[in-house]
Design an enzyme around this catalytic site. Structure first.
Site, PDB file in Angstrom:
ATOM      1  N   HIS A 193       0.833  -1.212   0.000  1.00 14.20           N
ATOM      2  CA  HIS A 193       0.000   0.000   0.000  1.00 14.20           C
ATOM      3  C   HIS A 193       0.867   1.262   0.000  1.00 14.20           C
ATOM      4  CE1 HIS A 193      -3.649  -2.376   1.000  1.00 14.20           C
ATOM      5  NE2 HIS A 193      -2.797  -3.094   1.707  1.00 14.20           N
ATOM      6  N   SER A 323      16.022  17.188 -17.955  1.00 11.27           N
ATOM      7  CA  SER A 323      15.163  18.367 -17.924  1.00 11.27           C
ATOM      8  C   SER A 323      15.708  19.451 -18.839  1.00 11.27           C
ATOM      9  CB  SER A 323      15.057  18.913 -16.499  1.00 11.27           C
ATOM     10  OG  SER A 323      14.369  20.138 -16.458  1.00 11.27           O
ATOM     11  N   LYS A 329      19.477  17.357 -13.518  1.00 12.24           N
ATOM     12  CA  LYS A 329      18.407  16.393 -13.272  1.00 12.24           C
ATOM     13  C   LYS A 329      18.517  15.238 -14.264  1.00 12.24           C
ATOM     14  CE  LYS A 329      13.385  16.253 -12.511  1.00 12.24           C
ATOM     15  NZ  LYS A 329      12.941  15.247 -13.481  1.00 12.24           N
ATOM     16  N   GLU A 336      10.712   4.390 -18.143  1.00  8.86           N
ATOM     17  CA  GLU A 336       9.550   5.132 -18.627  1.00  8.86           C
ATOM     18  C   GLU A 336       9.173   4.696 -20.039  1.00  8.86           C
ATOM     19  OE1 GLU A 336      10.404   9.306 -16.184  1.00  8.86           O
ATOM     20  OE2 GLU A 336      10.921   9.138 -18.299  1.00  8.86           O
TER      21      GLU A 336
END
Length: 494
Positions: A193, A323, A329, A336
């Site tokens: 969870h 980015s 970054k 992905e």
């Protein structure tokens, strides 16, 4: 119009619909030309592996029909030789139409029939477009129909494209298991969870990923075995009309030899003519692999999140800046992209499922859509598995210090204390430790509920990450001790 200009404009062919002009050097004929002018939906031709499968069927059929005395040996040799050229990918005109075409794959099938007929006739000294002595329907298609050839060709295509995917899945599973062996003693927080749960080792996590993907590969292998059952010889509606009684068995045997696949005759050629369930089962197996792979990509992204404010238990290889505005970054780009590819596989499966349920009476006309989506699913998944392995999994590292710090700074050891201290007492200790921001071990020792040696044994990595019988004698001693009784009485009064 002069003869020279007429030749440049194309040759004229005649069929049951009348006359049609075909490009002068085209190896296809009137049927294909009509389909080319009608269908332009995707802008893509049929998959080369599907065209190859059609050609292999033509090659096998010609040899068998010669053996049965239905074709002169010289004609059969010319047809088989032409089909072999198409199967080898040496004839560009063999796929001249759109992948989304008239139902049941008849245009793609006739495209191959016409190309093979023209090549065979040229080999025998004939002229392109005359179909003498060999006709695309009467001879190249002898004993066959689009309705048994196309489903068989799709199966052969799928069996061919499954092989590289199987190899990529095996390689990814091996890479994960190598990581699992290295990290078999590295304890990390488990989470359910999205909340802290009981500890688990990195070896167990990575081994679980590997096993899930290997199970999916085995399921796909089972689906592939069902694809080896073919309805070739059933012709139009599965009754075998126009085929020699021995054609079916002999053609499947010859096709097995040509393709290296152990093909088997379908128990019912009538069912094989309309049921696309085996093809739907193949894409369903692909979807199963893709969904597990997508979940692994989600986990990779979470576990590598941060690197300063996230889980940061994993380090993935840096493949590109992350980015256009934030310097330094770096994103988990490979997981992905692979996750997106997995969802594309699910979309392919959905299209196949809809098509498989769209048959009517003795035929399902949606086979071109099934072929396109099945090939798409197989290819994108194979590329996705390779990308994840080569650009993410093989180069990733586990941050063992981070994992150790997360375990030490959390309250996830509470479950291991519960068999000795009881659920209510342990829950009270957890609340106190969280409120005071102190380690659970220290709070337990401060209350004198367990001695340091017993506590260390209960909370050892092996005890925390695998099955272990409760030490009943220790539990009795702990729960009879005055410190425990006093603490439990205080808990009961709250």
């Amino acid at each position: 119009m002069s003869r020279r200009r007429a030749r440049a404009a194309g040759r004229v062919e005649h069929d049951s619909l009348g006359s049609i002009r075909v490009p002068p050097r085209a190896l296809w004929g009137s049927f294909t030309e009509r389909a080319r002018r009608t269908f332009d939906l995707s802008g893509r031709p049929p998959h080369p592996t599907l065209v190859r499968a059609y050609a292999q069927i033509k090659q096998a059929a010609a040899r068998v029909n010669a053996r049965l005395g239905l074709l002169p040996p010289r004609w059969a040799a010319a047809i088989a030789g032409a089909a072999a050229r198409v199967a080898a990918g040496r004839v560009p005109d063999a796929a001249a139409i759109d992948v989304l075409q008239a139902g049941a794959g008849t245009p793609a099938h006739m495209n191959v029939n016409e190309v093979v007929a023209n090549l065979a006739n040229e080999r025998l000294g004939g002229r392109r477009g005359r179909y003498e002595p060999i006709h695309p329907n009467s001879h190249v298609n002898l004993g066959q129909s689009s309705y048994d050839v196309t489903p068989t060709a799709i199966r052969l295509m799928a069996l061919t494209l499954i092989e590289p995917l199987d190899a990529e899945l095996r390689a990814l599973v091996r890479a994960l298991r190598r990581h699992a062996a290295r990290e078999r003693h590295t304890v990390k927080p488990g989470r359910t969870h999205l909340q802290d749960a009981v500890p688990i080792t990195w070896g167990q996590v990575l081994g679980g990923w590997a096993q899930a993907l290997d199970d999916g590969r085995v399921a796909l292998d089972g689906a592939a075995d069902e694809l080896r059952v073919v309805g070739l010889g059933g012709t139009a509606v599965g009754t075998g009309l126009t085929a020699h009684p021995r054609f079916r068995i002999l053609a499947i045997r010859e096709l097995s030899r040509l393709t290296g696949q152990r093909l088997r005759p379908a128990p019912s050629t009538v069912a094989a003519a309309w049921s696309l369930r085996p093809l739907a089962a193949a894409t369903a197996a692909l979807r199963g692999v893709a969904l597990d792979l997508a979940k692994i990509c989600v986990d990779l992204r979470l576990l590598a999140s941060g690197p300063d404010t996230g889980f940061a238990e994993l380090r993935l290889p840096e493949v590109e800046p992350g980015s256009s505005i934030m310097p330094g970054k770096v994103n988990p780009s490979v997981p992905e992209a692979v996750q997106m590819a997995c969802y594309q596989v699910a979309a392919h499966d959905h299209a196949v499922a809809l098509a498989a349920g769209a048959g009517e009476l003795e035929l399902n006309v949606m086979t071109p859509l099934v072929a396109d989506n099945l090939a798409g699913a197989l290819e994108v998944l194979a590329r996705a598995v390779r990308l994840l392995r080569t650009r993410a999994i093989e180069g990733m590292t586990v941050d063992r210090r981070r994992a150790q710090a997360l375990v030490a700074g959390s309250l996830i050891e509470a479950t291991a204390l519960s068999p000795y201290l009881g659920y209510d007492v342990t829950a009270t200790l957890v609340k106190e430790a969280r409120r005071a921001r102190r380690p659970l071990r220290q709070v337990t020792l401060d209350h004198g509920l367990l001695d340091p040696r017993a506590l260390a044994r209960i909370l050892s990595p092996g005890a925390l990450t695998g099955p272990r019988a409760t030490d009943v004698a220790l539990r009795r001693r702990v729960q009879r001790a005055p410190a425990y009784r006093a603490f439990r009485a205080a808990v009961a009064q709250e």
